[in-house]
Design an enzyme around this catalytic site. Sequence first.
Site, PDB file in Angstrom:
ATOM      1  N   ASP A  55      44.949  37.527  51.051  1.00 41.61           N
ATOM      2  CA  ASP A  55      44.469  38.600  51.994  1.00 41.61           C
ATOM      3  C   ASP A  55      43.237  39.105  51.084  1.00 41.61           C
ATOM      4  O   ASP A  55      43.123  39.629  50.333  1.00 41.61           O
ATOM      5  CB  ASP A  55      45.655  39.763  51.981  1.00 41.61           C
ATOM      6  CG  ASP A  55      45.244  41.035  52.632  1.00 41.61           C
ATOM      7  OD1 ASP A  55      43.983  41.004  53.108  1.00 41.61           O
ATOM      8  OD2 ASP A  55      45.802  41.941  52.321  1.00 41.61           O
TER       9      ASP A  55
ATOM     10  N   LYS B  38      33.501  42.622  53.109  1.00 32.22           N
ATOM     11  CA  LYS B  38      34.168  41.962  54.291  1.00 32.22           C
ATOM     12  C   LYS B  38      33.389  42.564  55.671  1.00 32.22           C
ATOM     13  O   LYS B  38      33.349  41.840  56.566  1.00 32.22           O
ATOM     14  CB  LYS B  38      35.293  42.536  54.245  1.00 32.22           C
ATOM     15  CG  LYS B  38      36.417  42.005  55.433  1.00 32.22           C
ATOM     16  CD  LYS B  38      37.789  42.374  55.142  1.00 32.22           C
ATOM     17  CE  LYS B  38      38.741  41.416  56.035  1.00 32.22           C
ATOM     18  NZ  LYS B  38      40.245  41.861  55.660  1.00 32.22           N
TER      19      LYS B  38
ATOM     20  N   GLU C  69      45.466  38.594  60.291  1.00 36.71           N
ATOM     21  CA  GLU C  69      46.410  39.623  59.497  1.00 36.71           C
ATOM     22  C   GLU C  69      47.437  40.059  60.086  1.00 36.71           C
ATOM     23  O   GLU C  69      48.757  40.192  59.528  1.00 36.71           O
ATOM     24  CB  GLU C  69      45.484  40.673  59.103  1.00 36.71           C
ATOM     25  CG  GLU C  69      44.301  40.476  57.987  1.00 36.71           C
ATOM     26  CD  GLU C  69      43.213  41.242  57.825  1.00 36.71           C
ATOM     27  OE1 GLU C  69      43.163  42.502  58.390  1.00 36.71           O
ATOM     28  OE2 GLU C  69      42.099  40.916  57.154  1.00 36.71           O
TER      29      GLU C  69
ATOM     30  N   ASP D 205      47.907  48.518  61.038  1.00 35.33           N
ATOM     31  CA  ASP D 205      47.090  48.746  59.828  1.00 35.33           C
ATOM     32  C   ASP D 205      46.161  49.517  59.370  1.00 35.33           C
ATOM     33  O   ASP D 205      45.134  49.676  59.988  1.00 35.33           O
ATOM     34  CB  ASP D 205      46.409  47.058  60.072  1.00 35.33           C
ATOM     35  CG  ASP D 205      45.897  46.784  58.554  1.00 35.33           C
ATOM     36  OD1 ASP D 205      45.715  47.618  57.780  1.00 35.33           O
ATOM     37  OD2 ASP D 205      45.686  45.522  58.420  1.00 35.33           O
TER      38      ASP D 205
HETATM   39  P1  ADP Z   1      42.184  47.268  52.859  1.00 39.62           P
HETATM   40  O1  ADP Z   1      43.306  46.406  53.824  1.00 39.62           O
HETATM   41  O2  ADP Z   1      41.275  47.971  53.543  1.00 39.62           O
HETATM   42  O3  ADP Z   1      41.814  46.469  51.705  1.00 39.62           O
HETATM   43  P2  ADP Z   1      44.593  48.422  51.473  1.00 39.62           P
HETATM   44  O4  ADP Z   1      45.551  48.246  52.704  1.00 39.62           O
HETATM   45  O5  ADP Z   1      44.673  48.051  50.329  1.00 39.62           O
HETATM   46  O6  ADP Z   1      43.197  48.339  51.947  1.00 39.62           O
HETATM   47  O7  ADP Z   1      44.786  50.224  51.469  1.00 39.62           O
HETATM   48  C1  ADP Z   1      44.011  50.784  50.750  1.00 39.62           C
HETATM   49  C2  ADP Z   1      44.261  52.441  50.890  1.00 39.62           C
HETATM   50  O8  ADP Z   1      45.522  52.738  50.703  1.00 39.62           O
HETATM   51  C3  ADP Z   1      43.390  53.152  49.845  1.00 39.62           C
HETATM   52  O9  ADP Z   1      42.704  54.221  50.581  1.00 39.62           O
HETATM   53  C4  ADP Z   1      44.480  53.842  49.081  1.00 39.62           C
HETATM   54  O10 ADP Z   1      44.197  55.270  48.732  1.00 39.62           O
HETATM   55  C5  ADP Z   1      45.785  53.915  49.896  1.00 39.62           C
HETATM   56  N1  ADP Z   1      46.875  53.983  49.456  1.00 39.62           N
HETATM   57  C6  ADP Z   1      47.576  53.238  48.682  1.00 39.62           C
HETATM   58  N2  ADP Z   1      48.970  53.778  47.850  1.00 39.62           N
HETATM   59  C7  ADP Z   1      48.806  54.730  48.703  1.00 39.62           C
HETATM   60  C8  ADP Z   1      49.954  55.920  48.646  1.00 39.62           C
HETATM   61  N3  ADP Z   1      51.112  56.014  47.880  1.00 39.62           N
HETATM   62  N4  ADP Z   1      49.879  56.990  49.566  1.00 39.62           N
HETATM   63  C9  ADP Z   1      48.633  57.171  50.158  1.00 39.62           C
HETATM   64  N5  ADP Z   1      47.766  56.138  50.457  1.00 39.62           N
HETATM   65  C10 ADP Z   1      47.886  55.268  49.793  1.00 39.62           C
HETATM   66 MG    MG Z   2      44.181  44.986  54.665  1.00 35.63          MG
END
Ligand code: ADP
Ligand code: MG
Length: 619
Positions: free
Chosen positions: A24, A87, A187, A211
């Site tokens: 991913d 990205k 995705e 998502d």
């Molecule tokens: P991306 O797909 O954009 O790479 P992610 O799916 O990894 O991102 O999501 C990252 C986001 O999720 C960040 O903003 C992070 O702060 C938030 N996040 C991670 N854990 C938690 C949580 N327990 N509660 C709320 N937000 C969270």
């Molecule tokens: Mg993602």
Amino acid sequence: MAIISINLKDGTLDSGSEVIVGIDLGTTNSLVAYMKDGQAVCVKDDTGKNTLVPSVIHFAENGAVLVGDAAKAKLITDPGNTIYSVKRLMGKSYADLTAVQGFLGYKILDDDKASLVKIRVKDHYYTPIQLSAEILKALKARIEKELQAPVAKAVITVPAYFNDNQRQATRDAGKLAGLDVLRIVNEPTAAALAYGIGLDTTQAEIIAVYDLGGGTFDISILQIQDGIFEVLATNGDTFLGGDDFDSAIVTFFCSQLKIEREILAEDKSLGQEIRLLAELAKKALSRSEKFEGKIGNQTVHITRAEFEAQIAPMVQKTLDCCSGALQDAKLTTDKIDKIVMVGGSTRVPLVHKSVAGYFGKPVFNSLNPDEVVALGAAIQADILAGNQKELLLLDIAPLSLGIETVGGLMDVIIPRNSKVPTKAGRQYTTSVDGQKNLKIAVYQGERDLVENNRKLGEFTLRGIPPMPAGLPKIDIQFIINADGILNVRARELRSGVEQETDIRPTFGITEEEMAAMLLDSISHAQEDMRSRGLLEARNEADHLLQAGVKFLKQNENILTPEEKKETKMLLDALKTAADSSDKDNILQAVEALNSYTAPLAHRAMDQTIQAAMQGKKVS
Ligand code: ADP
Ligand code: MG
């Protein structure tokens, strides 16, 4: 536990077959996953805690390239040489970038408007492909360390809305990182796969994948039929995500601290400190009702209700996007069978509550929302590796499973059409005195002779304590779990010696191959019956021959010379008959030997008992 993979096409066995990993490549975070013992797992970092690799790259003075957590730390100390959100730039030309301008903290080369974007770091220009390749290299290194083996093939995920340029750019990044990208997967499709959705090819359904990541929101409506995932509609907001939730908390804290938010633009370190605390608060509020922290010697606090009031408009915005997607797909919420939650920000209770409320049914959120895409990519990779095909989650065993017994006969342990998961077993013994090892060969098919069936694998039960033939009790158990993986266990009950192995019995056999194997078994039924009869007769003959020789030797002193001569003659006759292919002939010879030696055996036994009672030793 050893996993034997069988190439069902040609029946070859290879343990340690080549892994294809799932990746991913996210805007905020990236992950790598693979199939471990039939289960998709994300690979953790050296601390054994984190599966996420922040999608951040830092170029150090000395030319070193840092990726992940170490690079993320440099966002504060060396922002000019630290690249994030690459990205967003993949496959884009300068002309495409009006939306991103002013958002990024690093320099984008600005010359030819029509050409692809380049990023300037010190004196070098990097394409987003090169930068993404750095992230992929870090992921590749992580999995290679975990597996202690080189990895060369991958499946990489991209948003459903990515166009051909963006997909090609992702592929190229993989190539640059030394990965052969077997497939680019959407995705939302990967997320569905992680939940096993779409693996039952008989089921048709429409799902929504919601998502909400760090900086982006995507909603995808997928139609799944015959194992094909079709994107009906996508919608979203490329500048809405968890970062905006953080930002709302920063504003909230600023008013508590009685400082102007604008100050943070100048006081970068204070800004970063408050931002980090805000993200901490947000994550804490996903579990607790309130949060309290310190900035300097001042206390800041926020309750979940206050947080929810701040982000409610943003959450509503995501629901508006959902409506847009449904409208494009000409569907209403009640037509959506399942809703899958993806992205770290769906951990926020208000988010999943609102989404469940909007669609009017519970959402799929039992898996780690920031891992689901990678997990699904690993499953897709495993399917491509040929370990799983269309027949992924079988609810019945399509062909019988059994082991080879003496004479090459198939002894069925789990009959075809048994419901999966299932368990069955049987007891066997040794055929030779003092036998220490027992080879257990597992076959699949309906024919009586194993040579006409498909061999799935074999293993050896070693260390059976020496015992006369027929005395050991070897229990063989076949267990097929819900994933269709066959686990074979062999255990010698008298000594407790044990051995087990996993075998994937059904994957890789196509419907046609299966039909052919079944047809084959029907058309050969008569022939099989004949050869089974012959083999059974031969087995009996072999058994009797061994016993007869032993009998003669043990009873030298008891038998008369005439009896010995006659017994030897009958043994020779049986030997000759056993070499022929005439079942009846063999059985006659068996009968002749049996009836002649039965009274002799009785007499011998009596004398042995008498001798034993007199305290004499009889060999
Ligand atoms: P991306 O797909 O954009 O790479 P992610 O799916 O990894 O991102 O999501 C990252 C986001 O999720 C960040 O903003 C992070 O702060 C938030 N996040 C991670 N854990 C938690 C949580 N327990 N509660 C709320 N937000 C969270
Ligand atoms: Mg993602």
